[in-house]
Design a protein around this motif. Structure first.
Motif, mmCIF file in Angstrom:
data_model
loop_
_atom_site.group_PDB
_atom_site.id
_atom_site.type_symbol
_atom_site.label_atom_id
_atom_site.label_comp_id
_atom_site.label_asym_id
_atom_site.label_seq_id
_atom_site.Cartn_x
_atom_site.Cartn_y
_atom_site.Cartn_z
ATOM 1 N N PHE A 170 -2.820 -4.975 -3.549
ATOM 2 C CA PHE A 170 -2.916 -5.443 -2.424
ATOM 3 C C PHE A 170 -1.648 -5.432 -1.037
ATOM 4 O O PHE A 170 -0.616 -4.843 -1.964
ATOM 5 C CB PHE A 170 -2.278 -7.128 -2.679
ATOM 6 C CG PHE A 170 -3.715 -7.453 -3.771
ATOM 7 C CD1 PHE A 170 -4.568 -7.791 -4.042
ATOM 8 C CD2 PHE A 170 -3.281 -6.957 -5.603
ATOM 9 C CE1 PHE A 170 -6.265 -8.522 -5.202
ATOM 10 C CE2 PHE A 170 -4.314 -8.015 -6.152
ATOM 11 C CZ PHE A 170 -5.468 -8.031 -6.301
ATOM 12 N N ILE A 171 -2.669 -5.707 -0.445
ATOM 13 C CA ILE A 171 -1.351 -6.103 1.636
ATOM 14 C C ILE A 171 -1.434 -6.827 1.737
ATOM 15 O O ILE A 171 -2.495 -7.655 2.319
ATOM 16 C CB ILE A 171 -1.690 -4.361 2.052
ATOM 17 C CG1 ILE A 171 -0.963 -4.357 3.297
ATOM 18 C CG2 ILE A 171 -3.329 -4.049 2.374
ATOM 19 C CD1 ILE A 171 -0.741 -3.524 3.963
ATOM 20 N N PHE A 172 0.267 -8.408 1.897
ATOM 21 C CA PHE A 172 -0.044 -8.783 2.834
ATOM 22 C C PHE A 172 0.735 -8.877 4.133
ATOM 23 O O PHE A 172 1.997 -7.987 4.194
ATOM 24 C CB PHE A 172 1.075 -9.674 2.210
ATOM 25 C CG PHE A 172 -0.491 -10.011 0.430
ATOM 26 C CD1 PHE A 172 -0.335 -11.169 0.193
ATOM 27 C CD2 PHE A 172 0.027 -9.447 -0.893
ATOM 28 C CE1 PHE A 172 -1.273 -11.730 -0.609
ATOM 29 C CE2 PHE A 172 -0.130 -9.062 -1.677
ATOM 30 C CZ PHE A 172 -0.853 -10.825 -1.961
ATOM 31 N N VAL A 225 -5.872 5.660 2.969
ATOM 32 C CA VAL A 225 -4.066 4.582 2.840
ATOM 33 C C VAL A 225 -3.422 4.232 3.501
ATOM 34 O O VAL A 225 -3.276 3.248 4.073
ATOM 35 C CB VAL A 225 -4.472 4.500 1.538
ATOM 36 C CG1 VAL A 225 -3.193 3.569 1.137
ATOM 37 C CG2 VAL A 225 -5.303 4.615 0.704
ATOM 38 N N GLU A 226 -2.862 5.433 4.283
ATOM 39 C CA GLU A 226 -1.601 5.379 5.278
ATOM 40 C C GLU A 226 -1.928 4.815 6.791
ATOM 41 O O GLU A 226 -1.461 3.866 7.138
ATOM 42 C CB GLU A 226 -1.291 7.047 5.334
ATOM 43 C CG GLU A 226 -0.763 7.599 4.103
ATOM 44 C CD GLU A 226 -0.963 9.152 4.542
ATOM 45 O OE1 GLU A 226 -0.006 9.973 3.408
ATOM 46 O OE2 GLU A 226 -1.054 10.060 5.606
ATOM 47 N N THR A 227 -3.231 4.942 6.514
ATOM 48 C CA THR A 227 -4.164 4.227 8.646
ATOM 49 C C THR A 227 -3.818 2.463 8.242
ATOM 50 O O THR A 227 -3.139 2.025 8.973
ATOM 51 C CB THR A 227 -5.060 4.297 8.872
ATOM 52 O OG1 THR A 227 -5.277 5.948 8.067
ATOM 53 C CG2 THR A 227 -5.586 3.956 10.155
ATOM 54 N N ILE A 228 -4.380 2.232 6.988
ATOM 55 C CA ILE A 228 -3.962 0.558 6.519
ATOM 56 C C ILE A 228 -3.005 -0.284 6.868
ATOM 57 O O ILE A 228 -2.726 -1.254 7.214
ATOM 58 C CB ILE A 228 -5.834 0.292 5.660
ATOM 59 C CG1 ILE A 228 -6.753 1.188 5.644
ATOM 60 C CG2 ILE A 228 -5.405 -1.148 4.981
ATOM 61 C CD1 ILE A 228 -8.006 -0.006 6.907
ATOM 62 N N THR A 229 -2.493 0.826 5.871
ATOM 63 C CA THR A 229 -1.177 0.318 5.764
ATOM 64 C C THR A 229 0.399 0.276 7.536
ATOM 65 O O THR A 229 0.132 -0.734 7.592
ATOM 66 C CB THR A 229 -0.340 1.312 4.980
ATOM 67 O OG1 THR A 229 -0.614 1.432 3.274
ATOM 68 C CG2 THR A 229 0.696 0.521 5.062
ATOM 69 N N HIS A 230 -0.737 0.999 8.006
ATOM 70 C CA HIS A 230 0.147 1.227 9.441
ATOM 71 C C HIS A 230 0.074 0.348 10.030
ATOM 72 O O HIS A 230 0.268 -0.526 11.206
ATOM 73 C CB HIS A 230 0.364 2.463 9.522
ATOM 74 C CG HIS A 230 1.216 3.518 11.375
ATOM 75 N ND1 HIS A 230 0.179 2.795 12.284
ATOM 76 C CD2 HIS A 230 2.012 3.395 11.670
ATOM 77 C CE1 HIS A 230 0.935 3.015 13.146
ATOM 78 N NE2 HIS A 230 1.834 3.840 13.083
#
Length: 288
Positions: A170-172, A225-230
């Motif tokens: 998950f990313i918060f 995945v990298e784009t969503i996090t950045h």
């Protein structure tokens, strides 16, 4: 007039604080505009790659990337927590941490451990306080973090998922809505599931791959995945500057109110002292 002198000292102190908060408000406003420009510049790319993954998740490729596999029996849950490095931004971090704590308690109630990636000093401190294992961290993020640094931070948790050690990731973070509003959000980063990536259509979708499907899929999934996090980090930075500007404006206005109240008290004290002095003079003259 000792009391009056103390009040003047307080007024001077609050005026100095007001100058600082006003300067911080102006700096935050300037940074907020730049952060919003960077956020808006990167949004089209991130939205396009989400659409692409949405199409791809409905296709039927011969090769499945490990990030598309589900591991319901994995002993751990992964979280990526994005926060600010500094404070003075209202309840921005607190709102995110409330969601994180709820997810940690939910995982522990199911007998699973939590492994985390901390982005931002506040996230690292919070995760340490609640005894969550931090696989990697990225602090001193700055106003314009490079994708390379973000990718390096999340590499450890991606490797754990690829090995089947994590049930989900998950990313918060905070999503920028407008200057006055920032919403804490929780997104499922892994596994890649069409239900979580806004399914485009009810029918299947397929692509013709050239040269090989696995080469393109490996690159595309990792880039997603990298784009969503950045993008989440960029949105959080814009939210931080907006929240700080609003908080500093409130502090400046409050300092102004305190100064007005102290001046009123000072004037009343001074007037009382003058009245007392005049009364003493009049009483002395009457006695003579």
């Amino acid at each position: 007039m000792a009391v009056g002198k103390e009040i003047r000292t307080k007024i001077k102190s609050v005026e100095n604080t007001k100058k600082i908060t006003k300067a911080m408000e102006m700096v935050a406003a300037s940074k907020m505009r730049k952060a919003q420009e960077r956020m808006r510049a990167s949004r089209p790319y991130s939205e396009k790659i989400v659409d692409l993954i949405g199409h791809f998740s409905q296709s039927n490729p011969e090769y499945r990337h490990p990030f598309m596999n589900e591991f319901p029996d994995a002993p751990n849950v992964g979280i990526i927590v994005i926060s600010t490095d500094k404070g003075l931004c209202g309840g921005l971090n607190t709102n995110v941490f409330r969601h994180v704590l709820a997810k940690v308690q939910e995982a522990e109630s199911k007998g699973k451990k939590v492994k985390a990636v901390a982005i931002g000093n506040k996230a690292l401190s919070f995760l340490s306080r609640i005894d969550v294992e931090v696989l990697s961290s990225f602090v001193q993020v700055g106003d314009s973090p490079s994708p390379e640094n973000v990718n390096a931070a999340i590499k450890a948790i991606l490797e754990h998922y690829e090995k089947g050690q994590l049930e989900q990731v998950f990313i918060f973070s905070n999503k920028f809505v407008n200057t006055m509003k920032q919403d804490p959000i929780t997104e499922v980063l892994l596994p890649l599931n069409s239900k979580d990536i806004n399914p485009i259509n009810n029918y299947s979708w397929d692509y013709v791959y050239e040269p090989e499907s696995y080469e393109l899929i490996d690159g595309l999934v990792l880039r997603y995945v990298e784009t969503i996090t950045h993008q989440a980090l960029v949105e959080n930075i814009a939210s931080e500057q907006s929240a700080r500007m609003v908080a500093m404006k409130a502090a400046t206005d409050n300092a102004g109110n305190v100064i007005e109240e102290l001046k009123l008290v000072y004037n009343k004290t001074r007037q009382a002292a003058i009245t007392k002095e005049l009364s003493e003079i009049v009483a002395g003259a009457a006695a003579v």
